[in-house]
Structures are given as structure tokens and as C-alpha cells.
Design an enzyme around this catalytic site. Structure first.
Site, PDB file in Angstrom:
ATOM      1  N   ASP A  47     -16.874  -8.981  18.247  1.00 57.12           N
ATOM      2  CA  ASP A  47     -16.704 -10.087  17.307  1.00 57.12           C
ATOM      3  C   ASP A  47     -17.863 -11.062  17.425  1.00 57.12           C
ATOM      4  OD1 ASP A  47     -14.286  -9.100  16.382  1.00 57.12           O
ATOM      5  OD2 ASP A  47     -13.104 -10.229  17.842  1.00 57.12           O
ATOM      6  N   TYR A  75     -14.022  -6.523  30.323  1.00 53.17           N
ATOM      7  CA  TYR A  75     -14.344  -7.812  29.703  1.00 53.17           C
ATOM      8  C   TYR A  75     -14.029  -8.951  30.669  1.00 53.17           C
ATOM      9  CZ  TYR A  75     -14.072  -5.272  25.222  1.00 53.17           C
ATOM     10  OH  TYR A  75     -14.249  -4.390  24.195  1.00 53.17           O
ATOM     11  N   ASP A  89      -7.889 -16.014  18.215  1.00 49.97           N
ATOM     12  CA  ASP A  89      -9.055 -16.477  18.968  1.00 49.97           C
ATOM     13  C   ASP A  89      -9.478 -17.846  18.438  1.00 49.97           C
ATOM     14  OD1 ASP A  89     -10.563 -16.064  16.653  1.00 49.97           O
ATOM     15  OD2 ASP A  89     -11.433 -14.186  17.352  1.00 49.97           O
ATOM     16  N   ARG A 185      -8.007 -10.067  22.300  1.00 46.76           N
ATOM     17  CA  ARG A 185      -7.360 -11.148  21.544  1.00 46.76           C
ATOM     18  C   ARG A 185      -5.849 -10.973  21.532  1.00 46.76           C
ATOM     19  NH1 ARG A 185      -9.649 -10.959  15.749  1.00 46.76           N
ATOM     20  NH2 ARG A 185     -10.037  -8.796  16.338  1.00 46.76           N
TER      21      ARG A 185
END
Length: 308
Positions: A47, A75, A89, A185
């Protein structure tokens, strides 16, 4: 007058440390200019708000990207508890707020444990998943209510690194090791829901894709400076790239010639693995991607044909 065909770009993977604010497509566009070819692709969209490892394929290496996408990913992220957003988010508007100050560390640890392992996850409604041929995020932006079905994913590890309490809100720094197709997310959203206060993602950085690490990546500014200085974009050669992505099948010279004609090989009798293999010659160069079919190895993609 006949025109000389443009030379095929030197193939390979480029590990890019994507900056915040750029789409993955933006990075591909920049890499096309830096590498001097349109034959550029990426594996695994990040993203715009996210940073970190974006694997870029140049030339024939774009054919390897489909094998990169399926790898586990790691992540580092920040989850804000006490607020829900329309996008799950920080890019989206806040849709609900709650006082998270009473949530204890033990409750957070229990909720994290409940989201670890094999789980059913409903992707974010603003994901790129297609519904009847149209991206979910496009339907949401057009005002539709989108409900995506849950799907199985695996969260191998979900670790809380730090807890910061600020008034009614709690910010959690976390590290997650997840299977392909997992939405971080959605983990933030579901963690907030499990605690009854809502949650969303405020920061995301991808640190690895399989054995490929962001510490080995370069920024676009670094790559641009190299090209401006007269150097080519550095890339991981096909053989080394394939060996980082897939198990390796070493080839004899005779087998190299056989694959060059698109013919099947005899499978090793002791080979139990039936997924794709990187078939490398004695120099470690990639000849083909092969996959077991019964007692044979079928070439799926041939990178070096008998005709050059």
C-alpha cells in the site's frame, strides 16, 4: 530500412526499499526508466502508506515473480487501539472511537494469541480482491457496502514489541510473520474488535519475503544515483534469484540440452517434493523452472532454449 531489434535487458531481481507515499506501480514506473526497459514487474503489492521490501523483476526475471508472491512475509507494524477506520489503516476516515485505556497487557497478549496460527481472515473491504471483475476498493469508493468472504491464512508469529499508552489510545509496535495473502490491516482491525475497542494500522514495513531481506534492498534514490553515475541498476542474477526463491535441481550438461528443447526429465527417485524447482546448470545459471509430474520433471518455464 530494417531496424535493429532492441536488446533484451539483463534479467534479474532488484530489491527495492519502497518509500512511503509511493504505490507499487509508481515504483515499477521509476524502475522502467532506471533500467531502460518496459519489461519490469513487481511481486506482492505494498500500500502507499507502507514501506519496505518490494521485489522487482527485470526482463526474463518477471517470470519468476509468480513464485515470489507465494512466499511467507514478515512485517513490522504499528496498531492503534481505540479507533476504527473505513480502510482499517490511517489512510481512511475514523468511523468509531472507544476508550482503550483500560485494556491490560494480559488482555492484549491473549487477543494476539487468538489471532496466531491457522485462522479465517476477512480481508479489508478496500483490498484489491476482485468481486465480479471489479476491485473491492473501487466498489467501496463508489459507495457500495462490500462484504468479502473469510479465507484461511496462517499467522506464524505475532509478537508485541512495544506498548505506548497515550490518553484513550494504545499504540502497539508488532512484528508478524504471515503466509501469503494475509492482510496486516485486517489483523489490526480484528485485534481491536477482539478487545472491544476497535483498531487500525498506522504504520507498516515489510522486512522480508521468503529468504529475501529488506536489509539487502536499495532505495530509489540510491538506485537513481548509481544510474546517474553511469552504472547499471544492480540486480540479482536469474540463477541466484531462483535459488533464493525455490529448491534447486542441479542439471547435467545432457539435461540442460534436454530442457533446452522443452523436453521432460526423469525425476530423482528420492525426490519427495512435488512443487516447482529451479533447474540450474553447473555454473549456477537458471535453465528452467520444472515441476514433478509422476516420475518426470516437466519444464514449466524454459529460460534457455536450444535456439538461444
Amino acid at each position: 530500412m530494417a531496424t535493429t531489434p532492441k536488446a533484451e535487458p539483463a534479467p534479474g531481481l532488484v530489491l527495492v526499499d519502497k518509500p512511503a507515499g509511493w504505490t507499487s506501480h509508481d515504483v515499477v514506473g521509476r524502475m522502467r526508466r532506471l533500467a531502460g526497459t518496459r519489461k519490469v514487474g513487481h511481486a506482492g503489492t505494498l500500500d502507499p502508506m507502507a514501506t519496505g521490501l518490494l521485489v522487482i523483476g527485470i526482463g526474463k526475471a518477471t517470470k519468476l515473480l509468480t513464485y515470489v508472491v507465494g512466499h511467507d512475509k514478515v512485517y513490522e507494524a504499528t496498531i492503534r487501539l481505540g479507533q476504527s477506520t473505513v480502510t482499517d489503516d490511517a489512510e481512511g476516515d475514523v468511523t468509531a472511537s472507544a476508550d482503550a485505556s483500560g485494556v491490560t497487557d494480559a488482555q492484549m497478549a491473549d487477543a494476539v494469541a487468538g489471532l496466531t496460527g491457522d485462522i479465517q481472515q476477512v480481508p479489508s473491504s478496500v483490498s484489491a480482491i476482485k468481486i465480479d471483475g471489479q476491485r473491492a476498493y473501487k466498489r467501496v469508493r463508489d459507495g457500495e457496502d462490500v462484504a468479502l468472504p473469510a479465507r484461511p491464512v496462517t499467522v506464524h508469529d505475532f509478537e508485541i514489541l512495544a506498548v505506548r499508552r497515550e490518553g484513550d489510545l494504545i499504540d502497539l509496535d508488532v512484528r508478524v510473520d504471515v503466509s501469503s495473502g494475509t492482510y496486516v490491516r485486517a489483523l489490526a482491525r480484528d485485534l481491536g474488535a477482539a478487545l472491544g475497542v476497535g483498531g487500525h494500522l498506522t504504520a507498516l514495513r515489510r522486512t522480508s519475503v521468503g529468504d529475501l531481506e529488506v536489509q539487502d534492498a536499495m532505495t530509489l534514490d540510491q538506485l537513481g544515483a548509481m544510474v546517474d553515475a553511469g552504472a547499471e541498476v544492480p540486480r540479482l542474477p536469474l540463477g541466484a534469484a531462483a535459488a533464493d526463491i525455490l529448491p534447486v535441481r542441479a542439471l547435467t550438461d545432457r539435461e540442460v540440452a534436454t530442457l533446452g528443447f522443452g523436453q521432460w526429465l526423469d525425476a530423482d527417485t528420492e525426490l519427495a517434493y512435488d512443487g516447482p524447482l529451479a533447474a540450474l546448470d553447473s555454473n549456477g545459471d537458471l535453465v528452467a523452472i520444472v515441476e514433478r509430474k509422476g516420475d518426470k520433471l516437466k519444464p514449466q518455464i524454459v529460460f534457455r532454449t536450444a535456439h538461444g
